[in-house]
Write a protein that holds these residues in place. Structure first.
Motif, short mmCIF file in Angstrom:
data_model
loop_
_atom_site.label_atom_id
_atom_site.label_comp_id
_atom_site.label_asym_id
_atom_site.label_seq_id
_atom_site.Cartn_x
_atom_site.Cartn_y
_atom_site.Cartn_z
N GLU A 104 0.84 -1.19 0.00
CA GLU A 104 0.00 0.00 0.00
C GLU A 104 0.87 1.25 0.00
OE1 GLU A 104 -3.74 1.97 2.49
OE2 GLU A 104 -2.48 0.45 3.44
N TRP A 197 -11.35 1.55 6.71
CA TRP A 197 -12.45 1.19 5.80
C TRP A 197 -12.37 2.00 4.50
CZ3 TRP A 197 -16.11 4.51 3.82
CH2 TRP A 197 -17.11 3.92 3.04
N ARG A 199 -9.79 3.31 3.06
CA ARG A 199 -8.67 2.85 2.23
C ARG A 199 -9.00 1.53 1.54
NH1 ARG A 199 -5.01 2.82 7.11
NH2 ARG A 199 -3.93 1.18 5.95
N MET A 200 -9.68 0.63 2.27
CA MET A 200 -10.07 -0.65 1.68
C MET A 200 -11.13 -0.44 0.59
SD MET A 200 -8.16 -2.98 2.95
CE MET A 200 -6.89 -1.69 2.92
N HIS A 204 -10.72 -1.59 -3.24
CA HIS A 204 -11.67 -2.49 -3.89
C HIS A 204 -12.28 -1.87 -5.14
CE1 HIS A 204 -15.36 -4.84 -4.52
NE2 HIS A 204 -14.66 -5.84 -4.03
N ASP A 253 -10.73 -8.90 -6.78
CA ASP A 253 -10.31 -9.54 -5.52
C ASP A 253 -9.33 -10.67 -5.74
OD1 ASP A 253 -11.66 -8.09 -3.34
OD2 ASP A 253 -13.46 -8.59 -4.47
N ILE A 256 -6.34 -8.60 -5.02
CA ILE A 256 -6.22 -8.29 -3.59
C ILE A 256 -5.79 -9.53 -2.81
CG2 ILE A 256 -7.50 -7.53 -1.54
CD1 ILE A 256 -9.25 -5.84 -3.42
N LYS A 260 -2.28 -10.17 -0.50
CA LYS A 260 -2.77 -9.87 0.85
C LYS A 260 -1.65 -9.83 1.89
CE LYS A 260 -4.03 -14.71 1.75
NZ LYS A 260 -5.17 -15.63 2.04
N ILE A 265 -3.33 -7.22 3.78
CA ILE A 265 -4.75 -7.27 4.12
C ILE A 265 -4.88 -8.22 5.32
CG2 ILE A 265 -7.09 -7.64 3.25
CD1 ILE A 265 -5.59 -5.53 1.72
N SER A 269 -7.64 -4.24 8.46
CA SER A 269 -7.84 -4.12 7.02
C SER A 269 -8.67 -5.30 6.50
CB SER A 269 -6.50 -4.09 6.28
OG SER A 269 -5.78 -2.92 6.62
N GLN A 272 -12.34 -4.90 7.68
CA GLN A 272 -13.08 -3.89 6.92
C GLN A 272 -13.35 -4.34 5.49
OE1 GLN A 272 -14.55 -1.42 8.22
NE2 GLN A 272 -13.59 -1.52 10.25
N TRP A 273 -12.41 -5.08 4.89
CA TRP A 273 -12.65 -5.62 3.55
C TRP A 273 -13.84 -6.58 3.58
CZ3 TRP A 273 -12.44 -10.71 1.84
CH2 TRP A 273 -12.59 -10.88 0.44
#
Length: 320
Positions: A104, A197, A199-200, A204, A253, A256, A260, A265, A269, A272-273
């Motif tokens: 990130e 949240w 940022r996630m 996404h 995803d 992602i 991770k 993630i 994180s 929230q994802w």
């Protein structure tokens, strides 16, 4: 529906807003015509004989005319049908995505420069993640352009504004990211978990729009639009839209989930994802409800392989 351009929108903060009208543009091949005029030699007039002709003593040899040789032109093999492109695309057999150790950005989306730094970082990571899989599908990889916007933005696909979600325009292969939304989400609440949240959510949304770009490169996007254009009812047209949008999230995803550990993630994180992929309200019935969105997003995150994202091969119940 008018055949014109391609636009795919993301989803709103707690709902879906149809940013622009979805349609498609196709131009047939351009042929240059040329004319051929045969050239003839000068016409020789017979000269008038001034003396008696000499009698020939040998009979002229008659030559049989030769028939021109004909060559058969092989018929071109038919290309994949629209159904093939969405249901049996070679991308589904491309294999698992490899991690590219994406981390990130250290910048936070509290202002324009911070948001732009995050977009640039994600674009760099995604441009490393997808080329190998796109190439295995038989398509040629091209990186998309990213255009952040606030207020109103004019695109080849029409006009959008920051009251709606980010979106992808297939005509110019550009992802339009909503600066107003991403900066507003991050600054709205002081709690740290709310900022996580935000940022996630930005991650996404960006990966989802990039998923539309992958669909565009592999022919899924255009084929889906043609199928939806021919749909015999509005219900089936909307179902086709949901299949496309849920697949874009699944593709996003995959990226992602593949990264991770490095991003990372984990902890808050990850929490929230998981929260945001479920809390997804589809007011227009064109993106899929929260339960189905979580199902496809989780499949991409855990499977990390396009084979798990074939939303076109499942029953209608899985794409409600």
């Amino acid at each position: 529906m008018v055949l014109g351009v391609v636009v795919l929108g993301g989803v709103g903060l707690f709902g879906v807003s149809k940013a622009l009208k979805d349609n498609d543009s196709y131009a047939g091949p351009s042929y240059s015509s040329s004319s051929y005029t045969p050239t003839y030699g000068p016409s020789a007039s017979p000269s008038v004989a001034t003396s008696q002709p000499t009698r020939t003593t040998t009979r002229p040899t008659a030559t049989k005319p030769t028939a021109p040789r004909t060559t058969s032109t092989p018929k071109p093999k038919p290309g994949p049908t629209d159904t093939d492109l969405v249901l049996r695309n070679k991308l589904y057999k491309a294999g698992a995505m490899k991690a590219v150790s994406c981390k990130e950005s250290r910048s936070r989306p509290s202002n324009v420069s911070g948001a732009r730094a995050n977009y640039a970082n994600l674009l760099k990571c995604l441009n490393k993640s997808w080329p190998a899989l796109v190439a295995k599908s038989g398509a040629r990889f091209r990186p998309p352009t990213v255009q952040p916007f606030s207020g109103t933005v004019t695109t080849p696909c029409g006009t959008g504004n920051d009251s709606g979600p980010p979106f992808y325009c297939g005509t110019n292969e550009t992802i339009y990211m909503n600066l107003t939304e991403d900066i507003g989400n991050y600054n709205r609440y002081p709690q740290e978990y709310q900022k996580v949240w935000a940022r996630m959510w930005m991650l996404h949304q960006f990966a989802h729009e990039y998923g539309h770009h992958v669909q565009n490169l592999t022919g899924i996007l255009a084929a889906n639009h043609r199928i939806r254009y021919e749909a015999p009812s509005q219900a089936l047209e909307l179902e086709g839209s949901r299949r496309l949008e849920l697949q874009a999230s699944c593709f996003g995803d995959i990226f992602i989930g593949s990264n991770k550990r490095s991003y990372p993630i984990t902890g808050q994180s990850l929490f929230q994802w998981k929260w945001l992929i479920l809390h997804w309200t589809d007011h227009n019935n064109d993106h899929g409800d929260g339960v189905n969105h979580r199902y496809w997003a989780t499949r991409g995150f855990n499977g990390r392989n396009p084979s798990v994202c074939n939303t076109f091969a499942v029953s209608s119940a899985k794409v409600q």
